[in-house]
Design an enzyme around this catalytic site. Structure first.
Site, PDB file in Angstrom:
ATOM      1  N   GLU A 164       0.840  -1.210   0.000  1.00  0.00           N
ATOM      2  CA  GLU A 164       0.000   0.000   0.000  1.00  0.00           C
ATOM      3  C   GLU A 164       0.873   1.258   0.000  1.00  0.00           C
ATOM      4  OE1 GLU A 164      -2.919  -0.427  -0.774  1.00  0.00           O
ATOM      5  OE2 GLU A 164      -3.192  -2.541  -0.238  1.00  0.00           O
ATOM      6  N   HIS A 201       1.763   2.149  -3.474  1.00  0.00           N
ATOM      7  CA  HIS A 201       0.702   2.989  -4.059  1.00  0.00           C
ATOM      8  C   HIS A 201       0.812   4.408  -3.512  1.00  0.00           C
ATOM      9  CE1 HIS A 201      -1.566  -0.048  -6.213  1.00  0.00           C
ATOM     10  NE2 HIS A 201      -1.757  -0.797  -5.139  1.00  0.00           N
TER      11      HIS A 201
END
Lengths: 498, 498
Positions: free
Chosen positions: B268, B271
């Protein structure tokens, strides 16, 4: 759609965007990364503009007028009455929002934002002269606001109306005077009674996790619904409603003193119970909204003080506290109770005990009326504050930071707000006394930590009526009288046995 | 205002409301009280309507047309180029949004919401027949969408375009076929290499607080800016941007295995680094937005796999892990490394290792093309899935819950989404190889846990270009080639020494 339906739909649309903005504000106080603050402010400004436009659009005025000319009548008399309440309140809000020219709204927003920054600096340096020009500007703007809104007797009333609908300075003055007259001679005795125990006995090591568990248990026992709310951590504790079933409290923790967050949570949960007790089916409408700050504050103070600082409360919860914090060298219950009820004059309002607190408000109520009328010039404020403070508290003011610069309210343009704190105090005592009279067995319920009967009474008398009655009518219907000082004075005397 | 200025203002307004809605969604996943879900859904629906209306208003079409007829030229050539990118992307978005009749948009929203519920139930009961009629409806609707949007070769391309601009099934097919051809013979060898160590050696007691500290240290070392982001806990991990300087990751914790949340956070945060690396001054405009899912996924996978599952990474961080979890009976580093790189076929895509994962995608890519074209009937889906799965993985499918019912994507109408996962995998390996070639000393930087040079390269090649180039152009500019399987295959072979 009928004009009433249109108004209802518009009100719900405004509530939907308004509550989204409240989520953004809540997040800003709790979890927002620091670099994201500027964009969040931009978002909030956009939402304020959107909801203002939706609320003040000309068609809203037309719909209200149509409802006034042809009141919406339903087969159900109760529904007809509720609609009349909504139309009355929409008219009030619409007039207050549209009577101000947008130039004045924007100037107030800009000025108060800058004044707040100036105030933070001035307070940190105890430099009144640096804040004086900002206060001057703010006073000019609130006087203009008052002229736009209109008033019968004095401009201050038009400001007060924004926080306490229907309240008038001329009505509050004798109530506050009566309170001061009775309170002043009593304070030295309360101070003496409660000075017997060393405040250091309250201190210990109270891990945050234990405090959170205790606060949650107490709030749940009070009736706070954690499936429709939560508690988070912030620098400045607050309670906010983010939707019909979403009420969030915040608190802060002092690892040396668990009572600070506990009473804070009981206070905010008191607000929260009011919010959770409003009729959710009317969310977004006046008949689903709280009536005034003085009534809201009565709910927080009743739970914090009448319940939370009472001996019955601690007879139950003290055992639990000692279980959660087994390493604390706990004083005996009676000493602990004295410690959380200590009376002692202080310069700072937000640190005051529940008795002397009201003198802080009386001081501000007197002074802000004179500032608005022009009877007191801004340059003379520190001297006037200090003289009156010493009269009321018998201690001198060491500097303006601990004097007339201590509060943020005036910098924000919130003039007329302070009296609602003492209204809340008086209402709390008066409502609690009425509940004790009206609810059979309430005293023993409180000893048994069964708060449902008290909450049930508050739900019926205060929460569910929402904006149906004015604050004064609400108090009269619940207690038989408008707000008076007598119950609070009786409460203090009984509590301290003086 | 010029048409370009109007478009820019509108785009920023939409971004402002859109990001507010993202805050509401983030809150829904993290902190929302359960009873508040219904109202939150209502709020989100209202925001979706508002932003859709703002984006598809006829004046937007007029402004775009005016910019196409008279492209906005600035003294600064770079600014002119950026404006051209924005106009091109606004056209693309406007056409995709306005070509669908609102009837179809609403039907898709309603159907996918119901289909998702039906899917949850069908999966829990492994009852494909119960989901089949919903999938049939969804397929009907996406075919209609594709017809509205238009396409050159096959309807599937029009869907794919929504996730990976410019990607065409005919271009992906040979890349995926090449990947499969090379991967299949390799898998038994990777499985053998990594099966030497008992997976139980990975397990231990890892308190959440320790995992949070580790995850935060690793994410900060990667370059994730915690003053412009945060990590919270959710059931399904995600990364979301709530504003130009507000990127929030989430993870979940397994107290028996710290690697699950650590790799989740690295994924994550990958991202998140893309999001934090976009030019904030263009926030709300295409020149401030990510280009495609396949590029986004390349960033998460590069950090999770090429960095996080590498030996250099663990040479540094393994010591820290053992400091944070001193009670864990840690296996030797080389065994630990094998354990976090185990290759083993599984039925469930989201549990797959980085090698076999791609076969799961190839299976879905093949099948969803046939479902859209009608070559495969919905009733024949389980049999087709199971047959092809066994061919690819050499293990039978025990039931549809672990077969064609396992993913939520189709129920949501997200057909054409799956290939972007493998595009991300291939892009990650290709970008990492290019960085190793182009950044002097990168290998020793990685051994020293100095991730700034790698991040700097990604910032320049991938993050700051935003939507300036198509995903294919972006890959060509960064690596010299469009997306191919070769780097990923080389990476696997080098990693496992086969």
């Amino acid at each position: 759609m009928t004009p009433y339906d249109s108004l209802q739909q518009r009100a719900r649309e405004i509530a939907l965007y308004g509550s989204a903005a409240s989520v953004l504000s809540w997040d800003q106080e709790t979890y927002l990364p620091s670099k994201a603050n500027a964009y969040r402010a931009e978002q909030l400004g956009q939402f304020a503009g959107l909801t203002h436009r939706l609320a003040t659009a000309p068609e809203v005025g037309d719909w209200i007028k149509a409802c006034e000319d042809h009141p919406p009548i339903c087969a159900d008399a109760e529904e007809t009455a509720l609609r009349a309440v909504n139309v009355r309140e929409w008219r009030r809000d619409y007039d207050r929002a549209t009577k101000l020219p947008s130039r004045l709204v924007e100037e107030m927003a800009r000025t108060s934002s800058l004044a707040r920054e100036a105030w933070i600096k001035a307070r940190s340096e105890s430099n009144f002269a640096a804040f004086a020009p900002w206060l001057e500007k703010i006073l000019g703007l609130v006087r203009e606001q008052a002229e736009c809104w209109g008033y019968a007797t004095c401009a201050y009333d038009a400001l007060l109306e924004g926080y306490e609908p229907g309240a008038r300075a001329a009505d509050l003055t004798p109530v506050f005077a009566d309170l001061q007259r009775q309170l002043t001679p009593l304070l030295p005795r309360l101070q003496k009674v409660t000075s017997a125990v060393d405040p250091a006995r309250l201190r210990g090591n109270f891990p945050v996790a234990g405090q959170q568990a205790l606060n949650r248990e107490v709030a749940a026992a009070m009736g706070f619904d954690f499936d429709a709310g939560r508690i988070d951590t912030t620098v400045h504790p607050f309670c906010t409603g983010l939707g019909p079933r979403d009420c969030r409290l915040t608190t802060r923790y002092d690892e040396k003193d668990f009572t600070s967050s506990l009473f804070g949570v009981m206070h905010e949960a008191g607000h929260g119970l009011y919010s959770q007790g409003l009729p959710t089916e009317h969310y977004g409408l006046p008949t689903g909204d709280s009536i005034s700050l003085g009534i809201h504050e009565s709910q927080s103070r009743l739970w914090e003080n009448q319940v939370g600082r009472s001996l019955p409360f601690w007879r139950h919860w003290y055992t639990r506290v000692k279980e959660i914090f087994p390493e604390w060298d706990a004083p005996p219950l009676d000493e602990f109770w004295l410690l959380v009820n200590r009376v002692k004059p202080t310069h700072i309002r937000v640190e005051a005990d529940e008795a002397t607190y009201n003198l802080h408000i009386i001081l501000r109520f007197e002074i802000e009326q004179k500032l608005v009328s022009g009877e007191l010039a801004v340059t003379d404020l520190p001297a006037a504050w200090n003289a009156r403070f010493e009269q009321l508290f018998q201690i001198p003011v060491p500097d303006d930071a601990r004097g007339c610069l201590q509060d943020t309210h005036w910098a924000l343009g919130a003039i007329g707000y302070f009296p609602t704190y003492t209204l809340g105090t008086l209402n709390a005592a008066q409502l609690f006394a009425a509940a004790l009279r009206q609810v059979p067995g309430l005293e023993s319920d409180l000893f048994a930590a069964n708060y449902a009967p008290l909450l049930g009474w508050l739900r019926e008398k205060i929460h569910r009526p929402a904006k149906r009655y004015s604050p004064t009518e609400l108090m009269e219907r619940a207690t038989g009288e408008p707000t008076r000082a007598v119950c609070f004075m009786d409460y203090l005397k009984a509590k301290y046995g003086v």
